[in-house]
Structures are given as C-alpha cells and as structure tokens.
Design a protein around this motif. Sequence first.
Motif, PDB file in Angstrom:
ATOM      1  N   ALA A   1       0.845  -1.169   0.060  1.00 59.23           N
ATOM      2  CA  ALA A   1      -0.087  -0.196   0.028  1.00 59.23           C
ATOM      3  C   ALA A   1       0.880   1.473   0.273  1.00 59.23           C
ATOM      4  CB  ALA A   1      -0.910  -0.033   1.049  1.00 59.23           C
ATOM      5  N   ASP A   2       2.119   1.024   0.714  1.00 55.03           N
ATOM      6  CA  ASP A   2       3.061   2.384   0.817  1.00 55.03           C
ATOM      7  C   ASP A   2       3.507   2.852  -0.584  1.00 55.03           C
ATOM      8  OD1 ASP A   2       2.404   2.888   3.393  1.00 55.03           O
ATOM      9  OD2 ASP A   2       4.605   1.761   4.107  1.00 55.03           O
TER      10      ASP A   2
ATOM     11  N   ARG B   1      -6.136 -13.710   4.236  1.00 52.29           N
ATOM     12  CA  ARG B   1      -5.141 -12.515   4.190  1.00 52.29           C
ATOM     13  C   ARG B   1      -4.743 -12.099   2.811  1.00 52.29           C
ATOM     14  NH1 ARG B   1      -2.785 -14.921   9.056  1.00 52.29           N
ATOM     15  NH2 ARG B   1      -1.409 -16.121   7.566  1.00 52.29           N
ATOM     16  N   TYR B   2      -4.565 -13.035   1.767  1.00 53.11           N
ATOM     17  CA  TYR B   2      -4.600 -12.704   0.478  1.00 53.11           C
ATOM     18  C   TYR B   2      -5.690 -11.763  -0.129  1.00 53.11           C
ATOM     19  CZ  TYR B   2      -4.624 -13.780  -4.498  1.00 53.11           C
ATOM     20  OH  TYR B   2      -4.511 -13.761  -6.095  1.00 53.11           O
ATOM     21  N   LEU B   3      -6.726 -12.182   0.262  1.00 54.94           N
ATOM     22  CA  LEU B   3      -8.106 -11.450  -0.221  1.00 54.94           C
ATOM     23  C   LEU B   3      -7.986  -9.981   0.667  1.00 54.94           C
ATOM     24  CD1 LEU B   3     -11.129 -13.862  -0.008  1.00 54.94           C
ATOM     25  CD2 LEU B   3      -9.488 -13.234  -1.961  1.00 54.94           C
ATOM     26  N   GLY B   4      -7.424  -9.933   1.755  1.00 55.08           N
ATOM     27  CA  GLY B   4      -7.287  -8.856   2.453  1.00 55.08           C
ATOM     28  C   GLY B   4      -6.321  -7.625   1.869  1.00 55.08           C
ATOM     29  N   VAL B   5      -5.194  -8.344   1.359  1.00 56.62           N
ATOM     30  CA  VAL B   5      -4.262  -7.476   0.422  1.00 56.62           C
ATOM     31  C   VAL B   5      -4.940  -6.759  -0.733  1.00 56.62           C
ATOM     32  CG1 VAL B   5      -2.280  -7.364  -1.065  1.00 56.62           C
ATOM     33  CG2 VAL B   5      -2.267  -8.893   1.255  1.00 56.62           C
ATOM     34  N   ILE B   6      -6.021  -7.493  -1.498  1.00 58.16           N
ATOM     35  CA  ILE B   6      -6.818  -6.985  -2.322  1.00 58.16           C
ATOM     36  C   ILE B   6      -7.665  -5.736  -1.974  1.00 58.16           C
ATOM     37  CG2 ILE B   6      -8.160  -7.399  -4.438  1.00 58.16           C
ATOM     38  CD1 ILE B   6      -7.469 -10.201  -4.138  1.00 58.16           C
ATOM     39  N   GLU B   7      -8.362  -5.787  -0.889  1.00 53.12           N
ATOM     40  CA  GLU B   7      -9.179  -4.994  -0.463  1.00 53.12           C
ATOM     41  C   GLU B   7      -8.177  -3.773   0.205  1.00 53.12           C
ATOM     42  OE1 GLU B   7     -10.949  -7.021   2.621  1.00 53.12           O
ATOM     43  OE2 GLU B   7     -12.403  -8.249   1.136  1.00 53.12           O
TER      44      GLU B   7
ATOM     45  N   ILE C   1      -6.080   3.184  -3.566  1.00 48.49           N
ATOM     46  CA  ILE C   1      -6.147   3.372  -4.865  1.00 48.49           C
ATOM     47  C   ILE C   1      -7.257   4.531  -5.070  1.00 48.49           C
ATOM     48  CG2 ILE C   1      -6.707   3.113  -7.399  1.00 48.49           C
ATOM     49  CD1 ILE C   1      -5.681   0.313  -6.955  1.00 48.49           C
ATOM     50  N   GLN C   2      -8.303   4.521  -4.230  1.00 43.31           N
ATOM     51  CA  GLN C   2      -9.334   5.516  -4.064  1.00 43.31           C
ATOM     52  C   GLN C   2      -9.835   5.890  -5.373  1.00 43.31           C
ATOM     53  OE1 GLN C   2      -7.535   8.624  -1.671  1.00 43.31           O
ATOM     54  NE2 GLN C   2      -8.266   7.643   0.242  1.00 43.31           N
TER      55      GLN C   2
ATOM     56  N   VAL D   1     -11.578 -13.460  -5.423  1.00 45.19           N
ATOM     57  CA  VAL D   1     -10.497 -12.341  -6.134  1.00 45.19           C
ATOM     58  C   VAL D   1     -11.120 -11.729  -7.152  1.00 45.19           C
ATOM     59  CG1 VAL D   1      -8.499 -11.934  -7.363  1.00 45.19           C
ATOM     60  CG2 VAL D   1      -8.604 -13.849  -5.633  1.00 45.19           C
ATOM     61  N   MET D   2     -11.983 -12.112  -7.927  1.00 45.49           N
ATOM     62  CA  MET D   2     -12.622 -11.445  -9.078  1.00 45.49           C
ATOM     63  C   MET D   2     -13.644 -10.388  -8.265  1.00 45.49           C
ATOM     64  SD  MET D   2     -12.900 -14.318 -11.822  1.00 45.49           S
ATOM     65  CE  MET D   2     -13.588 -13.414 -13.317  1.00 45.49           C
ATOM     66  N   ASP D   3     -14.483 -10.628  -7.326  1.00 49.81           N
ATOM     67  CA  ASP D   3     -15.330  -9.890  -6.662  1.00 49.81           C
ATOM     68  C   ASP D   3     -14.751  -8.587  -6.201  1.00 49.81           C
ATOM     69  OD1 ASP D   3     -17.138 -11.700  -7.177  1.00 49.81           O
ATOM     70  OD2 ASP D   3     -17.283 -12.541  -5.346  1.00 49.81           O
ATOM     71  N   ARG D   4     -13.474  -8.693  -5.701  1.00 50.39           N
ATOM     72  CA  ARG D   4     -12.631  -7.574  -5.163  1.00 50.39           C
ATOM     73  C   ARG D   4     -11.997  -6.936  -6.201  1.00 50.39           C
ATOM     74  NH1 ARG D   4     -13.823 -11.648  -1.822  1.00 50.39           N
ATOM     75  NH2 ARG D   4     -13.995 -11.295   0.413  1.00 50.39           N
ATOM     76  N   ALA D   5     -11.668  -7.236  -7.433  1.00 50.76           N
ATOM     77  CA  ALA D   5     -10.822  -6.373  -8.028  1.00 50.76           C
ATOM     78  C   ALA D   5     -11.579  -5.817  -9.297  1.00 50.76           C
ATOM     79  CB  ALA D   5      -9.829  -7.623  -8.692  1.00 50.76           C
ATOM     80  N   ASP D   6     -11.140  -5.013 -10.070  1.00 46.16           N
ATOM     81  CA  ASP D   6     -11.629  -4.638 -11.379  1.00 46.16           C
ATOM     82  C   ASP D   6     -11.570  -5.195 -12.443  1.00 46.16           C
ATOM     83  OD1 ASP D   6     -12.905  -2.037  -9.859  1.00 46.16           O
ATOM     84  OD2 ASP D   6     -10.474  -1.529 -10.073  1.00 46.16           O
ATOM     85  N   GLU D   7     -10.635  -6.130 -12.575  1.00 45.93           N
ATOM     86  CA  GLU D   7     -10.424  -7.140 -13.695  1.00 45.93           C
ATOM     87  C   GLU D   7      -9.195  -8.358 -13.434  1.00 45.93           C
ATOM     88  OE1 GLU D   7      -8.447  -4.410 -16.599  1.00 45.93           O
ATOM     89  OE2 GLU D   7      -6.490  -5.607 -16.228  1.00 45.93           O
TER      90      GLU D   7
END
Length: 425
Positions: free
Chosen positions: A199-200, A238-244, A250-251, A278-284
Amino acid sequence: SLKLEWTADQATRCGQRIELRPGGRPVDLMSYQLLRLRGEATGQVVVAVEDMAGHGREHNHPLATVTGTFDLSIPVKEIGRGVDLRQVTALVVSSEGHRGQIEFEQLSLSQSDAIKKQPVGTGFWVWNYRTAIQEPHTILTTCRMQACSRVLIQMPSLSDDEVIWRDYSRLLSLVQEAGIDALALDGYPEAIQEPHLLADKVRRLLQLVRPGALSGIQLDIEPYLLPGFLDDDAQLRRYLGVIETVHETIQGRARLSMVIPFWLATPTVGGRPLAYAVMDRADEVAVMSYRTDLDEVQDIAEDILRYGDVIEKPVWLAVETTLLPLEQHVVLRRDLRPDRADALLDRRHSRLRWKPISEAGASTESEEWFRIHHRFTVRPERLTFAGRSRVEVSKAIGQILDRTPHRSFAGVIIHDLDGFRALPE
C-alpha cells in the motif's frame, strides 16, 4: 405452480428444500443472468439457495425474505457472491416458527438480451523498470509493431531514490500519451503478511503521477508459493485482504487488476472458488493461461471467463514467450508402511527426503511416508512459444482474440516484452 407447506413441533426455524439436481447432478447457473421468483407466501418466508459445498455443511445463502404476494428478479451475479454458481443443488425455503407456506407461480432463469462483446487488445509485461526508464523507445516501438493497447511495468522498490520514482512516473505518462494504457505492476508472495508495504508503494506512486497518466495497478502476488498456503484458511483470507487494502488505497484513481493462475478456480475460501472471491474484489483479472495449444488455453480459462461474464468483469488471458525448463513431476501418495515408501516428509524441518534414508535420520513423530503414485513430464513447448517466430506468436494471439467468444474477454497479455523481442523474426 409449486406449493410448499411445512410444520414442526418444536423447531424455531423450519422449511423445505426444492432439489435442483436433474439427473442427480448440480445445476450450473453460470450461463444465466436473472432468476425470477413469483408467487405468494404466508408469513415471512426466507428463500435461499444452496450449492454442493453448502449442502455438505448444512449451509445456504439467503436471497430474499418474502411475505404476501411477491415478484422478484434477482441478478445471478448477486447469487454468485454467496455460492458456487457451477454447483447449485437446491432452493431452500424456511420461516421462523413451526409453520410456513409458500406457493411459487414462477421459478425461472433467463439470459439477458445480447450484450455486446467489448473491444479486445494485447499487452506486454515489463519487469526491468530500470531498463524501461532508460530505453522507453524500445517499449513504444515494440508496441506500435504489435498494435498493443497496454503495457504493465514493474514498480520501483521502496528503497529506490526519488529520482528513480520520478523517472518511473514520467515513463508511465509517456506510455499513456502514446495512446497505450499504462499500468503499474507489483506483488510478491509475502505481501499477504505485510500489505502495508504494498500500500505504501501505491501511495508513493499516486503522489507522483499526474491525473490520467495511470490506467491501472496490477498485483501479481502468487501467495500459493508460500508453504501451506492452500491449506490455511487464514492465509487465503489475508490474500483477499491485501486486495481490499490496495483497492482502498487507490481510491478510484485507477483500476485494480489481479494476476491469477487458471487453477485458482478450484481451491475454495468460505465455500466459494478462490478465483471468484478475487474477481469480486478486483476490477479485472489476468489469467496465467500459459499454453501453446489454443483450445487448451480456452479450456483452462473457461470457468474464470464464464464468471467474468456473470459479474461483468474483464478477463485477460496470457501467453508465455520466455524460455522454460523441462519439468519432471512426481505425484506422491501417503503410505503407512516405511518398507515400501519412496520418500519421507519431515514436517519439523520442512523438507522432503528421498530414499535411501538412514535409520538414524528417521523417526516417526513428525514425519510421514509416501510412495510414488505417478510420474509425468511437462514439456516446455506445451507452455511457451519460446523458439518460435514473432509471426507465429502474433498469429496465435490473433486466433485467441478471434475465437474467444466470452463478453468478459478483454485480450491477451504477452509474458514478456524481453521474451517476445528475443524471438526470431
């Protein structure tokens, strides 16, 4: 119409199941867009759907609570957020208390009017950001020759100085100004344990790039390279948490793209395929569909493309052009008898030891014995186009672009720019 009534002497919640298993097999709802429920209920009745995994653990996903006359149209993509649409087993109706009644006048699935397939494109992964900064013309020239629509360039390290980061942001602007979508690329397995560092990097980049100079950020995390990842629900989450986390960082200033292997549609988290979560949380997503047989490319990515159709998320496929080694695979099966085993798994030291194994080095407390069940070879020519000409690769990509019918299909990404440029003309 279908009328259901139920009573129970003491249950606080009771109901009935409507089996959806024609021929004894689960129903696949992935090809539909809308579920319509119309009828009348006495009292408050919960209508839910159950999949194969849910049936095994006596769990279902609520769709709606109805009372009196009802007429509901439920998008299948919303249902897919709670169940595996490929394996739906039943519709479950229930009510609080010991009595309930519902009558369905219509229970149907429908497909939407034809949705136009989106334009498709091609892209390149670029991993050496220092060379890319020094030689941007190489990227642009190759892209013009291949008429590519996007370039994904590895981000600098957090330890790189401000000059590198500013040069990198200018490179992204240069690519974008050339009419090519520029995406920043990053990720590594340990990111699931330290998402704040990823994130940084994203924050640092967003502070430098001007508005419109960045089309997206793509994460290639590959957490399954960590020991025990697929067997540890906490690591999956935790993997899904990184995506979130990155999505929030990115906002809305750029799209979030995720790189996933085609087989991520098999392991589950919370009863649902990990790829779909993963797809639910990403844009593509970009699928590592590394095969040289075009039918196989489509076969291995089919389930992900279909879910992309349902939730209306772009899916990119990928081809490999770099050199790969010959792979020798051995499938082991656990065996309780050490005298006929071929290998010893030493969990305490996290290693696999092959025979001969000295008696002094073998104990039974933290070790398991295995014997060879199957051997097979994966030849590199099945996975990569390395050694073939650029013309052959371009032709193969053109066929994928022409023959992939899914409306979610967005195009093909080439791994990678250096590998493609190394191919003979």
